[in-house]
Design a protein around this motif. Structure first.
Motif, PDB file in Angstrom:
ATOM      1  N   PHE A   4      15.615 -37.954  25.295  1.00 46.29           N
ATOM      2  CA  PHE A   4      14.176 -37.323  25.061  1.00 46.29           C
ATOM      3  C   PHE A   4      13.493 -38.389  24.274  1.00 46.29           C
ATOM      4  O   PHE A   4      13.973 -39.207  23.393  1.00 46.29           O
ATOM      5  CB  PHE A   4      14.049 -36.175  23.821  1.00 46.29           C
ATOM      6  N   VAL A   5      12.209 -38.463  24.620  1.00 45.14           N
ATOM      7  CA  VAL A   5      11.330 -39.518  24.164  1.00 45.14           C
ATOM      8  C   VAL A   5       9.958 -39.056  23.465  1.00 45.14           C
ATOM      9  O   VAL A   5       9.367 -38.333  24.250  1.00 45.14           O
ATOM     10  CB  VAL A   5      10.617 -40.805  24.986  1.00 45.14           C
ATOM     11  N   ASP A   6       9.725 -39.378  22.285  1.00 40.82           N
ATOM     12  CA  ASP A   6       8.737 -38.926  21.382  1.00 40.82           C
ATOM     13  C   ASP A   6       7.375 -39.690  21.728  1.00 40.82           C
ATOM     14  O   ASP A   6       7.334 -40.966  21.462  1.00 40.82           O
ATOM     15  CB  ASP A   6       8.851 -39.218  19.959  1.00 40.82           C
ATOM     16  N   GLU A   7       6.563 -39.208  22.651  1.00 38.72           N
ATOM     17  CA  GLU A   7       5.503 -39.917  23.250  1.00 38.72           C
ATOM     18  C   GLU A   7       4.743 -40.619  22.159  1.00 38.72           C
ATOM     19  O   GLU A   7       3.758 -41.603  22.179  1.00 38.72           O
ATOM     20  CB  GLU A   7       4.630 -39.221  24.219  1.00 38.72           C
ATOM     21  N   GLU A   8       4.437 -39.846  21.063  1.00 37.35           N
ATOM     22  CA  GLU A   8       3.441 -40.243  19.975  1.00 37.35           C
ATOM     23  C   GLU A   8       4.060 -41.492  19.256  1.00 37.35           C
ATOM     24  O   GLU A   8       3.313 -42.254  18.707  1.00 37.35           O
ATOM     25  CB  GLU A   8       2.979 -39.065  18.912  1.00 37.35           C
ATOM     26  N   THR A   9       5.209 -41.519  19.071  1.00 34.08           N
ATOM     27  CA  THR A   9       5.939 -42.651  18.325  1.00 34.08           C
ATOM     28  C   THR A   9       6.289 -43.783  19.272  1.00 34.08           C
ATOM     29  O   THR A   9       6.093 -44.901  18.926  1.00 34.08           O
ATOM     30  CB  THR A   9       7.312 -42.003  17.953  1.00 34.08           C
ATOM     31  N   CYS A  10       6.562 -43.661  20.388  1.00 29.43           N
ATOM     32  CA  CYS A  10       6.706 -44.609  21.402  1.00 29.43           C
ATOM     33  C   CYS A  10       5.725 -45.575  21.422  1.00 29.43           C
ATOM     34  O   CYS A  10       4.496 -45.427  21.517  1.00 29.43           O
ATOM     35  CB  CYS A  10       6.910 -44.439  22.820  1.00 29.43           C
ATOM     36  N   ILE A  11       6.160 -47.000  21.439  1.00 31.58           N
ATOM     37  CA  ILE A  11       5.208 -48.103  21.477  1.00 31.58           C
ATOM     38  C   ILE A  11       5.004 -48.926  22.876  1.00 31.58           C
ATOM     39  O   ILE A  11       4.532 -49.889  22.919  1.00 31.58           O
ATOM     40  CB  ILE A  11       5.367 -49.036  20.477  1.00 31.58           C
ATOM     41  N   GLY A  12       5.936 -48.368  23.695  1.00 27.48           N
ATOM     42  CA  GLY A  12       5.907 -48.896  25.165  1.00 27.48           C
ATOM     43  C   GLY A  12       6.640 -50.192  25.272  1.00 27.48           C
ATOM     44  O   GLY A  12       6.367 -51.038  25.946  1.00 27.48           O
ATOM     45  N   CYS A  13       7.578 -50.539  24.385  1.00 31.33           N
ATOM     46  CA  CYS A  13       8.291 -51.797  24.451  1.00 31.33           C
ATOM     47  C   CYS A  13       9.086 -52.042  25.549  1.00 31.33           C
ATOM     48  O   CYS A  13       9.551 -53.240  26.049  1.00 31.33           O
ATOM     49  CB  CYS A  13       8.980 -52.175  23.234  1.00 31.33           C
ATOM     50  N   GLY A  14       9.622 -51.267  26.370  1.00 29.37           N
ATOM     51  CA  GLY A  14      10.550 -51.314  27.500  1.00 29.37           C
ATOM     52  C   GLY A  14      11.801 -51.506  27.094  1.00 29.37           C
ATOM     53  O   GLY A  14      12.682 -51.795  28.158  1.00 29.37           O
ATOM     54  N   GLU A  53      19.619 -46.091  19.527  1.00 32.11           N
ATOM     55  CA  GLU A  53      20.020 -46.733  17.991  1.00 32.11           C
ATOM     56  C   GLU A  53      19.121 -48.155  18.277  1.00 32.11           C
ATOM     57  O   GLU A  53      18.646 -48.462  17.124  1.00 32.11           O
ATOM     58  CB  GLU A  53      21.511 -47.476  18.046  1.00 32.11           C
ATOM     59  N   GLN A  54      18.892 -48.700  19.282  1.00 32.69           N
ATOM     60  CA  GLN A  54      18.067 -49.930  19.421  1.00 32.69           C
ATOM     61  C   GLN A  54      16.530 -49.685  19.404  1.00 32.69           C
ATOM     62  O   GLN A  54      15.624 -50.753  19.185  1.00 32.69           O
ATOM     63  CB  GLN A  54      18.504 -50.742  20.548  1.00 32.69           C
ATOM     64  N   CYS A  55      16.144 -48.598  19.692  1.00 30.55           N
ATOM     65  CA  CYS A  55      14.459 -48.310  19.646  1.00 30.55           C
ATOM     66  C   CYS A  55      14.027 -48.763  18.395  1.00 30.55           C
ATOM     67  O   CYS A  55      14.531 -48.218  16.933  1.00 30.55           O
ATOM     68  CB  CYS A  55      14.444 -46.884  19.866  1.00 30.55           C
ATOM     69  N   PRO A  56      13.130 -49.648  18.561  1.00 28.02           N
ATOM     70  CA  PRO A  56      12.564 -50.299  17.123  1.00 28.02           C
ATOM     71  C   PRO A  56      11.677 -49.238  16.487  1.00 28.02           C
ATOM     72  O   PRO A  56      11.236 -49.297  15.143  1.00 28.02           O
ATOM     73  CB  PRO A  56      11.615 -51.429  17.408  1.00 28.02           C
ATOM     74  N   VAL A  57      11.214 -47.952  16.925  1.00 31.10           N
ATOM     75  CA  VAL A  57      10.429 -47.121  16.193  1.00 31.10           C
ATOM     76  C   VAL A  57      11.099 -45.651  16.146  1.00 31.10           C
ATOM     77  O   VAL A  57      10.476 -44.563  15.744  1.00 31.10           O
ATOM     78  CB  VAL A  57       8.907 -46.804  16.841  1.00 31.10           C
ATOM     79  N   GLU A  58      12.445 -45.647  16.591  1.00 31.79           N
ATOM     80  CA  GLU A  58      13.282 -44.336  16.504  1.00 31.79           C
ATOM     81  C   GLU A  58      12.309 -43.308  17.395  1.00 31.79           C
ATOM     82  O   GLU A  58      12.515 -42.103  16.916  1.00 31.79           O
ATOM     83  CB  GLU A  58      13.456 -44.016  15.146  1.00 31.79           C
ATOM     84  N   ALA A  59      12.057 -43.339  18.568  1.00 30.73           N
ATOM     85  CA  ALA A  59      11.299 -42.406  19.288  1.00 30.73           C
ATOM     86  C   ALA A  59      12.322 -41.957  20.027  1.00 30.73           C
ATOM     87  O   ALA A  59      11.949 -40.813  20.784  1.00 30.73           O
ATOM     88  CB  ALA A  59      10.474 -43.095  20.105  1.00 30.73           C
ATOM     89  N   ILE A  60      13.692 -42.184  20.393  1.00 28.83           N
ATOM     90  CA  ILE A  60      14.566 -41.567  21.098  1.00 28.83           C
ATOM     91  C   ILE A  60      15.665 -40.707  20.577  1.00 28.83           C
ATOM     92  O   ILE A  60      15.933 -40.905  19.387  1.00 28.83           O
ATOM     93  CB  ILE A  60      15.201 -42.621  21.882  1.00 28.83           C
ATOM     94  N   ASP A  61      15.837 -39.751  21.214  1.00 26.66           N
ATOM     95  CA  ASP A  61      16.627 -38.592  20.527  1.00 26.66           C
ATOM     96  C   ASP A  61      17.569 -38.147  21.669  1.00 26.66           C
ATOM     97  O   ASP A  61      17.060 -37.889  22.885  1.00 26.66           O
ATOM     98  CB  ASP A  61      16.041 -37.453  20.215  1.00 26.66           C
ATOM     99  N   ILE A  62      18.935 -38.441  21.633  1.00 32.80           N
ATOM    100  CA  ILE A  62      19.846 -37.896  22.593  1.00 32.80           C
ATOM    101  C   ILE A  62      20.690 -36.750  21.928  1.00 32.80           C
ATOM    102  O   ILE A  62      21.149 -36.676  20.978  1.00 32.80           O
ATOM    103  CB  ILE A  62      20.925 -39.013  22.837  1.00 32.80           C
ATOM    104  N   LYS A  63      20.556 -35.710  22.649  1.00 33.71           N
ATOM    105  CA  LYS A  63      21.141 -34.435  22.421  1.00 33.71           C
ATOM    106  C   LYS A  63      21.429 -33.506  23.476  1.00 33.71           C
ATOM    107  O   LYS A  63      20.752 -33.546  24.523  1.00 33.71           O
ATOM    108  CB  LYS A  63      20.309 -33.448  21.354  1.00 33.71           C
TER     109      LYS A  63
END
Length: 63
Positions: A4-14, A53-63
């Motif tokens: 899951f990716v939090d769209e509001e937190t994601c900065i689009g770094c790729g 773990e590497q997402c710089p803004v912690e926008a990813i969740d694995i569950k």
């Protein structure tokens, strides 16, 4: 498990699709990452968690 990716937190770094393209991709309209709506296979889980773990803004969740 799914990604899951939090769209509001994601900065689009790729970074996440570069680490785990099986689960993450960039949305051409928003320029942000999205998670494919699929179950994460056992052989992909380590890469998906690495992307989380590497997402710089912690926008990813694995569950």
């Amino acid at each position: 498990m799914k990604g899951f990716v939090d769209e509001e937190t994601c900065i689009g770094c790729g970074l996440c699709p570069s680490i785990c393209p099986e689960i993450f991709e960039m949305d051409n309209e928003t320029g942000k990452a999205i998670a494919k709506d699929i179950e994460i296979a056992d052989d992909t889980l380590e890469d998906a968690k690495d992307a989380e773990e590497q997402c710089p803004v912690e926008a990813i969740d694995i569950k």
